[in-house]
Scaffold this motif. Structure first.
Motif, PDB file in Angstrom:
ATOM      1  N   ASN A  32      20.996 -19.326  13.725  1.00  0.00           N
ATOM      2  CA  ASN A  32      20.660 -20.262  12.667  1.00  0.00           C
ATOM      3  C   ASN A  32      21.069 -21.665  13.086  1.00  0.00           C
ATOM      4  O   ASN A  32      22.232 -21.914  13.391  1.00  0.00           O
ATOM      5  CB  ASN A  32      21.391 -19.900  11.369  1.00  0.00           C
ATOM      6  CG  ASN A  32      20.946 -18.561  10.825  1.00  0.00           C
ATOM      7  OD1 ASN A  32      19.753 -18.312  10.715  1.00  0.00           O
ATOM      8  ND2 ASN A  32      21.889 -17.702  10.501  1.00  0.00           N
ATOM      9  N   LEU A  41      15.435 -20.672  12.499  1.00  0.00           N
ATOM     10  CA  LEU A  41      15.778 -19.348  13.004  1.00  0.00           C
ATOM     11  C   LEU A  41      14.857 -19.046  14.174  1.00  0.00           C
ATOM     12  O   LEU A  41      13.634 -19.060  14.033  1.00  0.00           O
ATOM     13  CB  LEU A  41      15.600 -18.317  11.883  1.00  0.00           C
ATOM     14  CG  LEU A  41      15.973 -16.867  12.163  1.00  0.00           C
ATOM     15  CD1 LEU A  41      17.460 -16.754  12.482  1.00  0.00           C
ATOM     16  CD2 LEU A  41      15.640 -15.995  10.954  1.00  0.00           C
ATOM     17  N   THR A  46      12.613 -21.961   8.593  1.00  0.00           N
ATOM     18  CA  THR A  46      12.588 -20.832   7.661  1.00  0.00           C
ATOM     19  C   THR A  46      11.980 -21.200   6.309  1.00  0.00           C
ATOM     20  O   THR A  46      11.581 -20.305   5.560  1.00  0.00           O
ATOM     21  CB  THR A  46      14.010 -20.287   7.432  1.00  0.00           C
ATOM     22  OG1 THR A  46      14.845 -21.334   6.914  1.00  0.00           O
ATOM     23  CG2 THR A  46      14.608 -19.759   8.730  1.00  0.00           C
TER      24      THR A  46
END
Length: 409
Positions: A32, A41, A46
């Motif tokens: 992350n 990600l 995301t």
């Protein structure tokens, strides 16, 4: 439509493997990276997707997972057939993490499929528009560490007591495989290591990387080992001692790791069961559990791989005009006649075939056509360090040797 339905059934029959590699766990290790208000990600924003994280379960298949998430069978088939060199869908292992990047619309169809092969390596299957499949790695940093220990029972138990990776035992046994009998360690034997450990995002442990320097004291004998690449054209590094001697030998000490000798080479052996008649034992028996990998102790060509009489399943390897080795009572053989094997290759697995009272491998050593005791032979060493590298090596190890010597137990 019938073809597509049939393909769907075929994919659902492709069950995931149960094999695990030594550099992963069932926990999902994801990368992350936060940039501003966005969380990335595997390099993807995301906020553009609905993220589903899961692990491969028994019975799961690539086709089954994607079919349940709205991916057309034609695309599943294309990935499985066109891109199998990059990603073999049949080799998804139970317990491995995967991540679905699904569309934020009424279809909720998977746009990206990410499969984590190890803590570091992963595969991305991009299903948007034209299919794109590629392998990548998470950003890894390396941290140098030190460790030491004194053997009380076994090397692996000592590693556990010192909270060290179990793979440290394996790496040390590989380094000293030619000089230390790891099945005959004694209480009081001791070791020191300087090694590097991998980390993802500087915080997530990703396993042992390599051992830069080691010291092993066995039966009071000190044995230094330093990792060094003597030839820039060489694809691998070797380990040398403090006098620039190569620690590798032409033959391994044993054909199995972390075993014990249950019966030695003995030409005067007499057995009660046979009325104490002379029954010479021309091999060395290494006791190990059924299924333990049996390793070729040196490079060579397989001259025999068969099952016969009291030998059971066995393999014989011709190493050169002088030496040959034989491995008896295998559960199964992993090589064929004429096949070239390298030192350390798995040639079979410990079993109880033929005349044997328990699981072990009977290791027979031939010199000039005669069976001899391998532990009483003056076996050849591996190639020495080229003379032009010795001076550089001696300078290279000075700080490492000082570092090793200063590590306390």
């Amino acid at each position: 439509m019938k073809k597509l339905a049939l393909l769907s059934v075929l994919f659902l029959l492709l069950y995931a493997c149960n094999d695990n590699d030594d550099d992963n766990s069932s926990d999902s290790i994801v990368e992350n990276i936060e940039t501003g208000a966005h969380l990335f990600l595997y390099g993807y924003d995301t906020s553009d997707f609905d993220i589903i994280r899961d692990t491969v379960r028994s019975g799961d298949t690539f086709g089954g997972i994607l079919d349940a998430n709205g991916v057309a069978n034609s695309k599943i088939f294309e990935v499985a057939t066109t891109y199998k060199d990059s990603f073999d869908v049949r080799r998804m292992n139970v317990g491995k993490p995967y991540v679905l990047f699904n569309a934020k619309d009424s279809t909720a169809r998977t746009q990206l499929f990410v499969y984590e092969k190890t803590r570091v390596d992963y595969t991305v299957v991009d299903l948007r528009d034209s299919i794109h499949v590629f392998n990548a790695q998470k950003e890894v940093t390396y941290t140098e560490k030190e460790a030491s220990g004194i053997i009380s029972s076994s090397l692996s138990e000592t590693m556990d007591d010192e909270n060290l990776s179990p793979y440290m035992s394996d790496k040390l046994s590989n380094i000293y495989a030619w000089t230390v009998n790891f099945f005959q360690l004694q209480a009081g034997d001791r070791f020191k290591v300087v090694y590097t450990e991998k980390f993802i995002n500087d915080t997530i442990p990703a396993g042992l990387h390599n051992i830069k320097a080691a010291y092993f004291e066995h039966r009071g004998q000190p044995l230094y080992a330093f990792e060094y690449q003597a030839d820039s054209l060489q694809l691998y590094t070797d380990y040398y001692d403090d006098e620039a001697n190569n620690l590798r030998r032409a033959f391994l000490k044993a054909p199995v790791k972390f075993s014990r000798i249950s019966s030695r080479y003995n030409l005067k052996r007499r057995i009660k069961y046979y009325g104490y008649k002379l029954r010479p034992h021309k091999g060395t028996d290494f006791a190990a559990s059924i299924g333990t990998p049996i390793l070729a102790t040196a490079d060579g060509v397989v001259s025999k791989s068969e099952r016969r009489g009291g030998n059971g399943n066995y393999v014989k390897i011709r190493h050169n005009g002088t030496y040959a080795t034989q491995y008896l009572h295998m559960k199964s053989r992993n090589v064929k006649v004429g096949e070239y094997v390298k030192q350390g290759d798995v040639i079979g697995y410990v079993g109880m075939t033929g005349n044997t009272g328990g699981p072990h491998v009977c290791y027979r050593f031939w010199k000039n056509g005669k069976e001899v005791d391998p532990f009483k032979q003056d076996l050849p060493a591996s190639k020495p360090m080229p003379q032009e590298y010795v001076t550089d090596y001696q300078q290279f190890i000075i700080p490492l040797k000082n570092q090793i010597d200063c590590i306390e137990y």
